[in-house]
Design a protein around this motif. Structure first.
Motif, short mmCIF file in Angstrom:
data_model
loop_
_atom_site.label_atom_id
_atom_site.label_comp_id
_atom_site.label_asym_id
_atom_site.label_seq_id
_atom_site.Cartn_x
_atom_site.Cartn_y
_atom_site.Cartn_z
N GLU A 1 0.79 -1.52 0.12
CA GLU A 1 0.23 0.08 0.39
C GLU A 1 1.05 1.75 -0.04
OE1 GLU A 1 -2.92 -0.14 -0.87
OE2 GLU A 1 -3.35 -1.89 0.46
N THR A 2 1.98 1.33 -0.11
CA THR A 2 3.23 2.33 0.60
C THR A 2 2.85 2.84 -0.73
OG1 THR A 2 4.07 1.96 2.75
CG2 THR A 2 4.66 3.12 1.30
N ILE B 1 0.15 4.08 -3.12
CA ILE B 1 -0.47 5.34 -2.96
C ILE B 1 0.92 6.51 -3.43
CG2 ILE B 1 -1.30 5.42 -0.14
CD1 ILE B 1 0.99 5.88 0.90
N TRP C 1 -6.59 5.85 -4.29
CA TRP C 1 -5.16 6.19 -3.43
C TRP C 1 -6.12 6.35 -1.57
CZ3 TRP C 1 -1.91 9.53 -2.01
CH2 TRP C 1 -1.63 10.70 -1.29
N GLU C 2 -7.50 6.94 -1.73
CA GLU C 2 -8.06 7.01 -0.73
C GLU C 2 -8.04 5.80 -0.46
OE1 GLU C 2 -11.59 9.29 -1.67
OE2 GLU C 2 -10.98 10.56 -1.22
N HIS D 1 -4.80 4.42 1.49
CA HIS D 1 -4.67 4.43 3.11
C HIS D 1 -4.92 3.83 3.72
CE1 HIS D 1 -2.05 7.70 2.54
NE2 HIS D 1 -2.27 8.45 0.84
N ARG E 1 -3.88 2.50 6.73
CA ARG E 1 -3.78 2.25 8.56
C ARG E 1 -4.90 1.32 9.08
NH1 ARG E 1 -5.25 7.85 6.77
NH2 ARG E 1 -7.65 7.36 5.94
N ARG F 1 3.47 5.56 11.48
CA ARG F 1 2.49 6.49 11.47
C ARG F 1 2.83 8.45 11.52
NH1 ARG F 1 0.37 3.98 15.67
NH2 ARG F 1 -1.36 2.80 14.49
N HIS G 1 3.74 8.57 7.98
CA HIS G 1 1.87 7.98 6.87
C HIS G 1 1.34 9.49 6.84
CE1 HIS G 1 -1.74 6.55 6.43
NE2 HIS G 1 -1.18 6.80 5.52
N GLN H 1 0.40 12.07 4.01
CA GLN H 1 -0.57 12.03 3.84
C GLN H 1 -1.35 13.92 3.54
OE1 GLN H 1 -4.00 9.50 5.65
NE2 GLN H 1 -5.37 10.00 3.83
N THR I 1 -1.74 15.52 0.30
CA THR I 1 -3.66 16.74 0.43
C THR I 1 -3.50 18.14 -0.15
OG1 THR I 1 -3.91 15.41 1.73
CG2 THR I 1 -5.57 17.26 0.85
N ARG J 1 8.22 9.29 1.21
CA ARG J 1 7.70 7.96 0.89
C ARG J 1 8.86 6.94 1.32
NH1 ARG J 1 6.69 4.92 -3.57
NH2 ARG J 1 7.55 6.43 -4.89
#
Length: 929
Positions: A56-57, A60, A84-85, A88, A92, A115, A118, A122, A126, A152
């Motif tokens: 997942e890293t 994204i 993308w969402e 994330h 998590r 965390r 991340h 994020q 954003t 990242r």
């Protein structure tokens, strides 16, 4: 049991023993297999979670690149946004699952750091997506290749480390499980062999035991004639067969004969023990009236008590409180020889000493041959055979603990003596503390008012009463309740004193608030007339009409210089007030040493040339490229130190030396406010007049100088070093001076060296880092607009073409400021109108909707500048009208308050005309675009 029954029992026991051992071993083998499956499945799941995190890293990052590469907002972009969402969310969930399953400290730390990264990634991504939505042509590649990419990559590296940890643990657990399984199989064969051996041995043992029982009976019966009735022998046979019946009958007869003799002996021993207890208790009690404090009591008690019970070592620990922590501190010893600091004091619950206090019970250790305690003589060291720890209580609270060690052991009678004595010791300690508390209150009450003086006399009388009760306790403890009530009264009086002190503290806080408000208002009152003075003086110094003589121009320059000095004095007083009130805001940023060197050189090289003083800047070769600190405050300290050096140096040289060192070299105890190991040393060395040794302390006090007389040679307010000292403290550093009168001075500024923002974040609480490092700077908008504004080199009339013919509304209740600003702006052929307050300003704006820009004062009658700007912004056609706030208040958050109220920009009084013209050009140019 019959002999035959015993034989059958031995054979049956062998069969039962073997069966039980086989069942147990098979259960062990089966359980080992089950555990292996459970562990492997759980570890596999954890490894699966780390793989999900890695996937997942990477996902994204790919999604962000696709989003930024296609900013059109079509269906492809929307689907990528959903991916993308979702990535994330999956990331998590995987982190939460792994955090619950893996309790390792290292894994938990890596998860927490991942965390944090991340969240930062994020938030940054954003911001990039939002920026691209606002401006589809915005270039976001620098963000993707710098901050986002680095973050990242760190996330991927951390995910790889987590994955490696889980795989390694899986391999280790599989290896341990295989080893455990192999061991269980081996143990099955070993236990079977042992059980057979035990069964055969048990059978042989029963046969021997039968023979032994018969021999025992014969031997004891033969020896009866050689014993007395006080200690008859016993037949020790555990069986209940024929021999057992004989043994029971004989032992019963022997016990009857011995009971009469032992009863007489026991009564005699109890009488002797009671006499010994009373004698020693009385001897200890005679010691209490002579003690004056707890330490004296502890020393006397441990000195008498240890030899009294035949022991060889003793320590007395008293309970003390530091903040919210309670400690047992060693204050008296007997034959103590251990100087290790860890035995100096114990927390409640720490070690057996602390556990004794926590559980409120006696702890006895026997055969303590391997303890760290050594009882020494002049020739040898020996370990004690027994150690006892006894808590000393008063009304359920532990006040102290006594530790005693003996080479001969400690018996029940000695323990009983200790318990009897410590009961009275607790009351004695409480009485001594009450008496000392009363004495302390009497000393403190001397500094209070006349009413407290009367209370002090009452306390003295009560103290004498307590001393009288102390003497009565020597013979009996009949008045214990009365003494306790008096102690409660003292607590109530102490509470009244505490409340009075809290009231004083509140009054001081209110006084400090009044002082800050006074300085803010005084700043406004001083800056307002100073504003018009400096503006008009600056206009006159330009002498565009060439109608001033050289003498008059010199007068005007003197007026402008004096006004500037007055402004600097106001700024110094405000800085001192902010430091004292703890309202200085630190903004940490990256500082390059080359830029710092260039700043110092530009500031002071002209002064050195003017005074014909050599100026040197030396940077040590071991310095890093950058440091992280508050650049403005660092500049302020260096400017103050160098300004003083040049002021007091007529000939010779001034040098700035910057080097790197460590806390260990300078002394760890001098740096209690920081954990940084490296320190920067800024040394300003001059060959000036120097400072007398007796004056070197006062120069850091506000409004103090080495020469404070009315005939002093050098000017100044004496605020610079005071402010610098406080700023250095806020930056976790300090300033020292080394000087000799007539030979010059060296001022040294020690500053913690932070080489990355991570070090700053580790040193400062998270909320302060956020306020000083991730917080948006209000001047960003100004800097962006300045980049769009036309440069002076592109305008033949030095920017006047952009100002010429523009209509400006000045809203200010001080006619002097209006006159000064009008005079300055009309030189650029601008159309000026004005209003005396916010209400008139709004009315004038409605009458003149073609106004191009507003200069808005803040503090005005009727409607102030804040409310006026809010009302103007509520009118749709004036929402984008440039408004520059003018305020004489220069306190913390003044700029942000103006921007929040609707100002486009902010400038503080006294106004620097070049800065004002620059701002006006920026906003007028922005309006044209």
């Amino acid at each position: 049991m019959k002999f035959k029954t015993k034989l059958y029992a031995s054979i049956g026991s062998i069969i039962v023993l073997i069966s039980i051992i086989v069942i147990i071993l098979m259960n062990m083998l089966e359980q080992s297999t089950v555990n292996m499956h459970v562990v492997v499945n759980e570890l596999y799941e954890r490894t699966k979670m780390t793989s999900t995190i890695k996937y997942e890293t990477a996902n994204i990052g790919r999604a962000l690149r696709e989003i930024t590469a296609n900013p059109t907002g079509d269906e492809v972009d929307i689907s990528v946004m959903n991916e993308w969402e979702e990535a994330h969310v999956n990331l998590r969930l995987a982190l939460e699952t792994l955090e619950k399953m893996d309790a390792q400290v290292k894994s938990q730390e890596l998860i927490a750091k991942f965390r944090t990264l991340h969240g930062a990634y994020q938030a940054n991504a954003t911001q990039i997506i939002t920026l691209q939505k606002v401006d589809k042509n915005a270039n976001v590649e620098p963000f993707l290749s710098n901050d986002a990419k680095i973050t990242r990559q760190r996330m991927l590296q951390m995910a790889e480390v987590l994955h490696g940890l889980q795989e390694q643990e899986l391999k280790n657990e599989l290896f341990r499980t295989r080893e455990s399984y192999s061991l269980a199989v081996k143990m099955i064969y070993i236990y079977l062999a042992l059980s057979l051996s035990l069964g055969v041995g048990f059978t042989l043992w029963i046969i021997r035991n039968i023979t032994k029982d018969l021999n025992n009976v014969t031997t004891v019966l033969k020896s009866v004639s050689n014993t007395n009735t006080e200690a008859l022998p016993r037949i020790e046979i555990s069986s209940k067969g024929e021999v057992g019946a004989i043994a029971v009958a004989f032992n019963k007869m022997a016990r009857t004969l011995e009971d009469k003799s032992s009863l007489e002996k026991q009564l005699k021993e109890e009488a002797e023990e009671l006499s010994w207890l009373k004698t020693n208790i009385a001897e200890i009690a005679t010691m209490y009236p002579e003690v004056e404090n707890v330490k004296m009591l502890a020393k006397s008690l441990i000195t008498k008590l240890v030899p009294m019970i035949g022991a060889n070592y003793g320590v007395f620990y008293i309970k003390e409180t530091e903040g919210n922590d309670h400690y047992l501190k060693r204050i008296a010893t007997y034959a103590f020889s251990n100087d290790q600091p860890q035995f100096e004091r114990f927390r409640i619950g720490e070690g057996l000493i602390g556990q004794c206090a926590a559980e409120k019970r006696v702890i006895l250790l026997n055969q303590s041959n391997d303890t760290g305690i050594r009882i020494q003589t002049g020739l040898v060291q020996s370990s004690p055979k027994a150690i006892i720890m006894v808590p000393i209580e008063f009304e359920g609270n532990v006040l102290a603990v006594i530790e005693i060690a003996s080479l001969n052991g400690i018996n029940t009678l000695q323990i009983k003596l200790l318990e009897e004595i410590v009961g009275n010791v607790g009351m004695t300690i409480n009485s001594i503390r009450n008496r000392m508390a009363v004495e302390r209150l009497l000393k403190e009450s001397q500094a209070l008012t006349e009413e407290l003086q009367a209370q002090s006399e009452e306390l003295q009388a009560q103290s004498e009463e307590l001393q009288l009760q102390q003497e009565e306790l020597r013979t009996a403890n009949e008045k214990l309740e009365e003494q306790y009530e008096n102690s409660e009264n003292k607590k109530q009086e102490l509470e009244k004193v505490r409340e009075a002190l809290e009231e004083k503290a509140q009054q001081l806080e209110v006084s400090s608030q009044y002082k800050s408000e006074f300085l803010a208002n005084m700043s406004h009152e001083l800056r307002t007339p100073l504003n018009s003075l400096l503006i008009l003086a600056q206009i006159l110094t330009e002498n565009e009409e060439k109608n001033l003589s050289s003498k008059q121009q010199e007068y005007v320059r003197t007026i402008y210089s004096s006004g500037t000095d007055l402004l600097q004095l106001i700024n110094d007083i405000l800085d001192l007030s902010k430091v004292e009130a703890g309202k200085i805001e630190l903004i940490y940023s990256k500082i390059e040493f080359e830029e710092l060197q260039e700043f110092v050189k530009k500031q002071f090289s002209p002064i050195a040339i003017q005074k014909k003083v050599a100026f040197n800047i030396e940077l040590a070769p071991n310095l890093p490229n950058v440091l992280f600190s508050d650049e403005q405050r660092l500049h302020q300290v260096l400017k103050n130190m160098l300004s003083n050096a040049f002021k007091f140096t007529e000939t010779g040289s001034v040098s700035l030396v910057i080097r790197k060192t460590t806390k260990k070299e300078l002394g760890e105890h001098r740096f209690n406010n920081t954990t940084a190991q490296s320190m920067l040393v800024f040394s300003v060395i001059d060959t000036g007049i120097g400072i007398a040794r007796e004056k070197q302390n006062i120069i850091f006090e506000a409004f103090q100088q080495a020469d404070g007389t009315t005939s002093r040679q050098f000017g100044g307010t004496g605020l610079g070093l005071s402010i610098s000292k406080n700023i250095a403290f806020l930056l976790d550093g300090f300033i020292e001076v080394d000087s000799e009168e007539g030979k010059g001075s060296t001022f040294t500024f020690y500053l913690p060296l932070y080489e990355s923002m991570d070090e700053v974040a580790h040193e400062i609480p998270n909320e302060e880092v956020a306020a000083s490092v991730d917080q948006p700077v209000p001047s960003v908008m100004l800097l962006e607009n300045q980049e769009k504004a036309p440069s002076r080199s592109k305008s033949n009339d030095n920017g006047q073409s952009l100002l010429r013919g523009k209509k400006v509304l000045i809203v200010d209740d001080d006619i002097r400021n209006v006159y000064a600003l009008t005079t300055a702006l009309e030189k650029y052929q601008m159309d000026i109108i004005y209003a005396e307050n916010g209400r008139e300003g709004i009315e004038t704006l409605h009458e003149n909707p073609d106004v191009d820009l507003i200069l808005m004062d803040i503090m005005m009658p009727e409607i102030d500048g804040f409310e006026a700007m809010r009302r103007i912004r509520s009118i749709p056609k004036f929402k984008t009208l440039p408004i520059i706030a003018l305020t004489a208040k220069a306190m913390k958050h003044s700029r942000q308050e103006c921007l929040d109220a609707g100002a486009s920009d902010y400038i503080s009084k006294p106004i620097i005309l070049d800065q004002l013209f620059s701002l006006m050009q920026v906003w007028l140019y922005s309006k044209v675009e």
